[in-house]
Design a protein around this motif. Sequence first.
Motif, short mmCIF file in Angstrom:
data_model
loop_
_atom_site.label_atom_id
_atom_site.label_comp_id
_atom_site.label_asym_id
_atom_site.label_seq_id
_atom_site.Cartn_x
_atom_site.Cartn_y
_atom_site.Cartn_z
N GLU A 143 -2.44 7.30 1.05
CA GLU A 143 -2.27 6.05 1.80
C GLU A 143 -3.49 5.77 2.67
O GLU A 143 -3.97 4.64 2.76
CB GLU A 143 -1.01 6.13 2.67
N LYS A 147 -6.15 2.56 2.51
CA LYS A 147 -6.51 1.73 3.66
C LYS A 147 -8.01 1.77 3.93
O LYS A 147 -8.63 0.77 4.31
CB LYS A 147 -5.75 2.21 4.90
N ILE A 196 0.83 -1.21 0.00
CA ILE A 196 0.00 0.00 0.00
C ILE A 196 0.87 1.26 0.00
O ILE A 196 0.55 2.24 -0.69
CB ILE A 196 -0.97 0.01 1.20
#
Length: 290
Positions: A76, A80, A40
């Motif tokens: 990011e 998530k 990620i």
Amino acid sequence: MAQAIDMSAIEQALNGFTIPPQPEILQHIQQQLDAPEPNIKRIATLINLDIGIAGFTLKVVNSAFFGLRQKITSVEHACKFLGVSRVLKLVRSVLIRFTLSDGKDDKFSLKLWATALQTGNTAMTLAKHFNFSQAIQDDCYSLGLFHNAGIALIQQQAANYEQLMQQGLVAQYGYSEIEEQHFHTCHEVLGYLIAESWGLTTELCNVIAYHHSPALILESDSLIERQLFALLKLAEHFTGESRQLFNLNLDPEWEQHNSTILEVLEIELLQLPELAELLHRQQINTIYKV
């Protein structure tokens, strides 16, 4: 599925036009997604390589259409919170606007991308209201951004595109008829080729290829294609897309096919004002008065 594209006509359709390749950033992100354990942080770093794309992606994620209770502050965080696959779809849709506009800020280009964004947001909101899967909701957003991408290619080479389309539509010719006459191609086919080369699903590519051919796409044996098409056309109707693009109070496709389109979604014309109210509450303007 919808009737297969006649590939023998593609060479003629592409005469003088170049399909923009999928940006390198998307290829690298896809490689990460295909890895056994996607990274990620690496994906977020790739997106952040272009601050304009990263910023626009966050703007979309934080818009009212996603209905998130907390503000997403980084790519990011978005990966998530929404999942990497969803963010990739958003980035791909954002990139089509940056890639094809190529810095152009003429009046018609600005209208084209503003209406595409509005149509995508509207279709996604409607899909959510009708309890379609998350995948279809996300596909509706991509469909809104990509369905008129072929127009951007034609307009790059024909500054009088808007004027010619206005004249043709007033004379009651169809979109593809007008474009074939003047440019020997049409934005449906060009949009299909862009969508295919950028890795969109077969269903999305087919809907883009036939989004001005209701009689064909509504006969598709793929329910998903018919549903995506119906959501797109309903979104176009609510936003008055053709009116915004060409300053005309005309929408012959909707007038001719609205009953079949609404049947796919299992709703009736009488329900549209109520749906418009729902959209207004989501800060989406429609042709229906508040």
